[in-house]
Design a protein around this motif. Sequence first.
Motif, mmCIF file in Angstrom:
data_model
loop_
_atom_site.group_PDB
_atom_site.id
_atom_site.type_symbol
_atom_site.label_atom_id
_atom_site.label_comp_id
_atom_site.label_asym_id
_atom_site.label_seq_id
_atom_site.Cartn_x
_atom_site.Cartn_y
_atom_site.Cartn_z
ATOM 1 N N ALA A 315 54.964 32.604 55.199
ATOM 2 C CA ALA A 315 54.049 33.052 54.145
ATOM 3 C C ALA A 315 52.594 32.933 54.573
ATOM 4 C CB ALA A 315 54.285 32.237 52.876
ATOM 5 N N THR A 316 52.279 31.948 55.398
ATOM 6 C CA THR A 316 50.906 31.810 55.876
ATOM 7 C C THR A 316 50.503 32.985 56.749
ATOM 8 O OG1 THR A 316 51.083 29.402 55.783
ATOM 9 C CG2 THR A 316 49.308 30.306 57.120
ATOM 10 N N ARG A 317 51.457 33.530 57.511
ATOM 11 C CA ARG A 317 51.136 34.717 58.308
ATOM 12 C C ARG A 317 50.755 35.885 57.415
ATOM 13 N NH1 ARG A 317 55.413 32.617 61.693
ATOM 14 N NH2 ARG A 317 56.999 33.871 60.640
ATOM 15 N N VAL A 318 51.446 36.017 56.282
ATOM 16 C CA VAL A 318 51.058 37.048 55.308
ATOM 17 C C VAL A 318 49.678 36.734 54.735
ATOM 18 C CG1 VAL A 318 51.690 38.153 53.127
ATOM 19 C CG2 VAL A 318 53.466 37.505 54.744
ATOM 20 N N GLY A 319 49.417 35.452 54.448
ATOM 21 C CA GLY A 319 48.119 35.071 53.901
ATOM 22 C C GLY A 319 46.980 35.336 54.857
ATOM 23 N N ARG A 320 47.215 35.160 56.161
ATOM 24 C CA ARG A 320 46.149 35.442 57.128
ATOM 25 C C ARG A 320 45.758 36.918 57.073
ATOM 26 N NH1 ARG A 320 49.431 32.499 61.104
ATOM 27 N NH2 ARG A 320 48.810 30.301 61.105
ATOM 28 N N THR A 326 40.499 40.629 52.626
ATOM 29 C CA THR A 326 39.797 40.253 51.404
ATOM 30 C C THR A 326 38.389 39.756 51.690
ATOM 31 O OG1 THR A 326 41.933 39.628 50.468
ATOM 32 C CG2 THR A 326 39.977 38.878 49.305
ATOM 33 N N VAL A 327 38.185 39.088 52.831
ATOM 34 C CA VAL A 327 36.836 38.627 53.186
ATOM 35 C C VAL A 327 35.885 39.812 53.264
ATOM 36 C CG1 VAL A 327 35.480 37.638 55.060
ATOM 37 C CG2 VAL A 327 37.559 36.507 54.310
ATOM 38 N N ASN A 328 36.329 40.882 53.901
ATOM 39 C CA ASN A 328 35.495 42.078 53.978
ATOM 40 C C ASN A 328 35.253 42.659 52.591
ATOM 41 O OD1 ASN A 328 34.114 44.034 55.628
ATOM 42 N ND2 ASN A 328 35.730 45.466 55.130
ATOM 43 N N THR A 329 36.260 42.562 51.721
ATOM 44 C CA THR A 329 36.106 43.062 50.351
ATOM 45 C C THR A 329 35.021 42.297 49.608
ATOM 46 O OG1 THR A 329 38.441 43.692 50.297
ATOM 47 C CG2 THR A 329 37.319 43.464 48.179
ATOM 48 N N ILE A 330 35.002 40.972 49.762
ATOM 49 C CA ILE A 330 33.998 40.158 49.069
ATOM 50 C C ILE A 330 32.596 40.522 49.533
ATOM 51 C CG2 ILE A 330 33.128 37.813 48.836
ATOM 52 C CD1 ILE A 330 35.944 36.816 48.871
ATOM 53 N N VAL A 331 32.404 40.600 50.846
ATOM 54 C CA VAL A 331 31.073 40.889 51.377
ATOM 55 C C VAL A 331 30.607 42.271 50.938
ATOM 56 C CG1 VAL A 331 29.745 41.186 53.500
ATOM 57 C CG2 VAL A 331 31.399 39.325 53.323
ATOM 58 N N LEU A 332 31.493 43.263 51.010
ATOM 59 C CA LEU A 332 31.107 44.620 50.602
ATOM 60 C C LEU A 332 30.841 44.697 49.101
ATOM 61 C CD1 LEU A 332 33.453 46.886 52.759
ATOM 62 C CD2 LEU A 332 31.034 46.394 53.085
ATOM 63 N N ALA A 333 31.578 43.921 48.310
ATOM 64 C CA ALA A 333 31.332 43.920 46.867
ATOM 65 C C ALA A 333 29.941 43.386 46.547
ATOM 66 C CB ALA A 333 32.406 43.097 46.154
ATOM 67 N N TYR A 334 29.569 42.281 47.204
ATOM 68 C CA TYR A 334 28.228 41.743 46.981
ATOM 69 C C TYR A 334 27.161 42.686 47.540
ATOM 70 C CZ TYR A 334 29.931 37.201 45.380
ATOM 71 O OH TYR A 334 30.516 36.205 44.643
ATOM 72 N N VAL A 376 39.715 31.054 51.465
ATOM 73 C CA VAL A 376 40.482 30.589 52.617
ATOM 74 C C VAL A 376 41.283 29.332 52.252
ATOM 75 C CG1 VAL A 376 40.271 29.622 54.929
ATOM 76 C CG2 VAL A 376 38.936 31.624 54.301
ATOM 77 N N ALA A 377 40.683 28.441 51.478
ATOM 78 C CA ALA A 377 41.384 27.216 51.090
ATOM 79 C C ALA A 377 42.544 27.497 50.153
ATOM 80 C CB ALA A 377 40.402 26.249 50.437
ATOM 81 N N ALA A 378 42.483 28.597 49.414
ATOM 82 C CA ALA A 378 43.546 28.904 48.452
ATOM 83 C C ALA A 378 44.861 29.229 49.133
ATOM 84 C CB ALA A 378 43.116 30.076 47.560
ATOM 85 N N SER A 453 56.791 35.619 64.975
ATOM 86 C CA SER A 453 55.442 35.688 64.422
ATOM 87 C C SER A 453 54.936 37.118 64.464
ATOM 88 C CB SER A 453 54.495 34.779 65.208
ATOM 89 O OG SER A 453 53.181 34.959 64.774
ATOM 90 N N THR A 454 54.347 37.516 63.364
ATOM 91 C CA THR A 454 53.741 38.845 63.309
ATOM 92 C C THR A 454 52.288 38.842 63.729
ATOM 93 O OG1 THR A 454 53.196 38.478 60.992
ATOM 94 C CG2 THR A 454 55.281 39.593 61.450
#
Length: 458
Positions: A315-320, A326-334, A376-378, A453-454
């Motif tokens: 599941a962590t591989r999916v989270g990565r 999502t990081v790019n989404t946050i920066v572009l949203a701001y 990231v901590a989530a 590993s994917t």
Amino acid sequence: MGADHSRPAPPTPPRVRRILVATVVPLFALTVIAALLLWPGGGGPDTDDAAAVPRYHGTVTRVVTEPCPPQPESPEGGPGAAEGPCGTVTVRVEQGPDAGQQVETPIPTGPGAPTVAVDDRIVLVRLTDPADPAASSYNIAEHQRGKPLAWLALVFALAIVAFGRWRGLAALAGLAASFAILLTFVLPGIGDGGSPLLIAIVGSALIMFVVLYLTHGVSAQTSVAVLGTLGSLVLTGVLGTLATAATHLTGYGTEDATTLSMFRGDVDLHGLLLAGIIIGSLGVLDDVTVTQAATVTELAHANPGLSRLQLYRAATRVGRAHIASTVNTIVLAYAGASLPLLLLLTADSRPVTELLTSEFLAQEIVRSAVATLGLVAAVPLTTGLAAVVTAAGRADPDRAAADDPPAAVPASRTPVAGGRPNQRELALEALSGGGAPDGPGRPRPGRGDREGSTDAAW
């Protein structure tokens, strides 16, 4: 409402359910008690209704343009440039004391002035001459946007319900609950002079409880997402407090904040900045936590033999992959929300380092960085909780495999002609982290924990 996928999740052991209830219920009760204690008293800021400019709806029936009169000479000499367009607009008033009458107004001019045409539905403001209260005039303020917005909201709701069905309807109910909490608790509470940071944390927790359980149902999977989101929210608040203190941000980095300070001097703008960071990160946090909890559940459902560690790693591989996008989404949203500010920076002659450390740009950098750290901590927090809860009550897969006699291989997992495993066997091997075998019953040697590993090699 059930889980967020078509198949029902395996039943959670009673002991685990009791532990989740004993954890989530007190947190929810504490959130409700804090919300009641911080609930605005209803006093609110005093508004002078008599000073409000009356606004009435109307319809444009005629537009007459004419040459603009010459302007006075500019300081550099020569006639000044005339600002246009010039002329008059005839409007049929639909409300107020002049309802049903035709009135004339000047064509709107200046930055941001609306462009009007015949049959446009507009909003009029009625101005009264202070020297002669009996004399009044009308000006066009803006277009009526109620009907287009209503149609857009209807299309939005129909699309969500058509695709998500009952789940989409629950999502719309959760969206309505979020706006209700923001409009009745968060904004009035901050407006009454309460602590913006405390109100934002309590309001975000209240939104999280209502929306997640309403949208995804009361289940162990949802409870795990709730705990992961709550822990990440607290961490985001702590990181935001430390980051704004280390960078000496005051909250006066935007023109809106400065204007608010002139009208409402009792609002803590530094706390308001922290509140915006927490509320802004909530929507992305619950997306990540729900996805991670659902991923662990689906992996355990597809291969019940996975251990806690295998569930966590898969599941962590999916989270990565989720975090990377999502990081790019946050920066572009701001960046999109601050696009006028960024354009203004291109016209600034100061050095880049000075611009980056200025109050208004440093504020956006802190927003993005703190929200990303909480996000990231989530992933490990929610994935670890989900792996423990999902695997709880089951026998240790490794011990069970050693104690039990070898079972007959089902027909669906037998190799196909030519000695190659079928697709279902390949999928189960990949989910368990074992990779695809090189031959019948022979795993690939020499790969250790990296099997299956994917993650792409750097």
